[in-house]
Design a protein around this motif. Structure first.
Motif, PDB file in Angstrom:
ATOM      1  N   TRP A 130       0.838  -1.210   0.000  1.00 19.04           N
ATOM      2  CA  TRP A 130       0.000   0.000   0.000  1.00 19.04           C
ATOM      3  C   TRP A 130       0.867   1.252   0.000  1.00 19.04           C
ATOM      4  CZ3 TRP A 130      -5.293   1.108  -0.055  1.00 19.04           C
ATOM      5  CH2 TRP A 130      -5.633   2.435   0.279  1.00 19.04           C
ATOM      6  N   TYR A 131       1.810   1.320   0.949  1.00 17.56           N
ATOM      7  CA  TYR A 131       2.574   2.556   1.113  1.00 17.56           C
ATOM      8  C   TYR A 131       3.720   2.696   0.109  1.00 17.56           C
ATOM      9  CZ  TYR A 131      -0.034   3.953   5.212  1.00 17.56           C
ATOM     10  OH  TYR A 131      -1.044   4.364   6.042  1.00 17.56           O
ATOM     11  N   SER A 132       4.349   1.602  -0.270  1.00 14.84           N
ATOM     12  CA  SER A 132       5.431   1.721  -1.253  1.00 14.84           C
ATOM     13  C   SER A 132       4.880   2.099  -2.617  1.00 14.84           C
ATOM     14  CB  SER A 132       6.226   0.419  -1.334  1.00 14.84           C
ATOM     15  OG  SER A 132       5.418  -0.669  -1.715  1.00 14.84           O
ATOM     16  N   SER A 133       3.763   1.492  -3.001  1.00 12.76           N
ATOM     17  CA  SER A 133       3.108   1.838  -4.267  1.00 12.76           C
ATOM     18  C   SER A 133       2.636   3.288  -4.251  1.00 12.76           C
ATOM     19  CB  SER A 133       1.919   0.903  -4.509  1.00 12.76           C
ATOM     20  OG  SER A 133       1.153   1.342  -5.608  1.00 12.76           O
ATOM     21  N   LEU A 134       2.026   3.690  -3.145  1.00 13.66           N
ATOM     22  CA  LEU A 134       1.525   5.054  -3.020  1.00 13.66           C
ATOM     23  C   LEU A 134       2.665   6.068  -3.020  1.00 13.66           C
ATOM     24  CD1 LEU A 134      -0.846   6.966  -2.607  1.00 13.66           C
ATOM     25  CD2 LEU A 134      -0.740   6.481  -0.154  1.00 13.66           C
ATOM     26  N   PHE A 135       3.768   5.735  -2.360  1.00 13.81           N
ATOM     27  CA  PHE A 135       4.916   6.642  -2.366  1.00 13.81           C
ATOM     28  C   PHE A 135       5.404   6.885  -3.788  1.00 13.81           C
ATOM     29  CE2 PHE A 135       9.528   7.083  -2.695  1.00 13.81           C
ATOM     30  CZ  PHE A 135       9.700   8.312  -2.071  1.00 13.81           C
ATOM     31  N   CYS A 136       5.540   5.817  -4.569  1.00 16.71           N
ATOM     32  CA  CYS A 136       6.008   5.981  -5.955  1.00 16.71           C
ATOM     33  C   CYS A 136       5.037   6.816  -6.773  1.00 16.71           C
ATOM     34  CB  CYS A 136       6.209   4.617  -6.604  1.00 16.71           C
ATOM     35  SG  CYS A 136       7.672   3.762  -5.984  1.00 16.71           S
TER      36      CYS A 136
END
Length: 245
Positions: free
Chosen positions: A11-17
């Motif tokens: 969730w957060y790694s995808s959203l960060f990118c």
């Protein structure tokens, strides 16, 4: 629980990118980076988004169109012209695909200075790549889930990029509060935005699209902002505009 940890990381790694590379860098060029680091983030974005990978170039065009045509018929993702969030997601996907495949003519102002790696995008966006990622996610869920109920999260993982976009593009144009009077329906969806890494401060963003800090009021903490400052301190990126506080 390992499956929950996996979901949170994705969730957060995808959203960060999405917010750092595709949104703030590709669409708005709020900072600069050299070709080496640009390609590092291309690869990192592909790894984190997997089956829902979005071309930074196509994303940039789509998002620039959103700012230019907000809440009009030319807006690629406006709730004003869709009956529900799923219809809006499908409409956005169709427009994205047409732009990505070069089936529509795009104004030059939307294509200027975008990150390009066409060979990589072709592989990362291919149906085979999306299928392989989806199969890998399914295998991980079956391996790590204590019960089959956790499989309900699988569609979210497979469509993660679109899922994140839908939260902001639909709900942040319908609900929330505003700091600025604008000629559009953008609102700040969350008072404290940890869930969407600052993306929910949509009214602030429409007021100052090139700002690296989406938060404006004392409680509007943008978790990506200090990371951007840190990357600038490390000289991985170079800031073009100072944040507007």
């Amino acid at each position: 629980m390992w499956i929950l940890i996996f979901f949170i990381v994705i969730w957060y790694s995808s959203l960060f990118c999405q917010t750092f590379f595709q949104h703030r860098y590709a669409a708005h060029r709020a900072f600069r980076m050299n070709k080496f680091w640009e390609r590092v983030f291309f690869i990192f974005t592909y790894i984190t988004q997997g089956s829902s990978y979005m071309s930074p170039r196509t994303y940039g065009i789509l998002h620039r169109m959103h700012h230019a045509y907000t809440d009009t018929e030319k807006d690629p993702h406006s709730p004003e012209f869709s009956k529900n969030v799923f219809q809006m997601m499908l409409r956005t996907r169709n427009i994205y695909n047409k732009i990505h495949k070069g089936k529509v003519q795009v104004e030059e102002r939307f294509t200027h200075n975008l990150p390009e790696w066409l060979a990589f995008d072709k592989i990362a966006s291919s149906p085979l790549s999306r299928i392989l990622w989806s199969v890998a996610y399914l295998a991980l869920f079956l391996l790590l889930s204590p019960t089959l109920w956790w499989l309900l999260l699988l569609p979210v993982v497979i469509t993660m990029g679109a899922f994140h976009g839908a939260i902001i593009n639909w709900y942040a144009h319908k609900y929330g509060y505003t700091n600025f009077k604008l000629k559009n329906t953008s609102q700040n969806l969350l008072v404290v935005d940890v869930l969407m890494l600052g993306e929910s401060y949509h009214n602030n963003h429409h007021k100052n699209p090139n700002s690296i800090n989406f938060g404006k009021r004392w409680h509007e903490l943008d978790p990506v902002y200090p990371l951007i400052r840190f990357l600038a301190w490390c000289r991985i990126i170079k800031l073009r505009n100072q944040p507007q506080e």
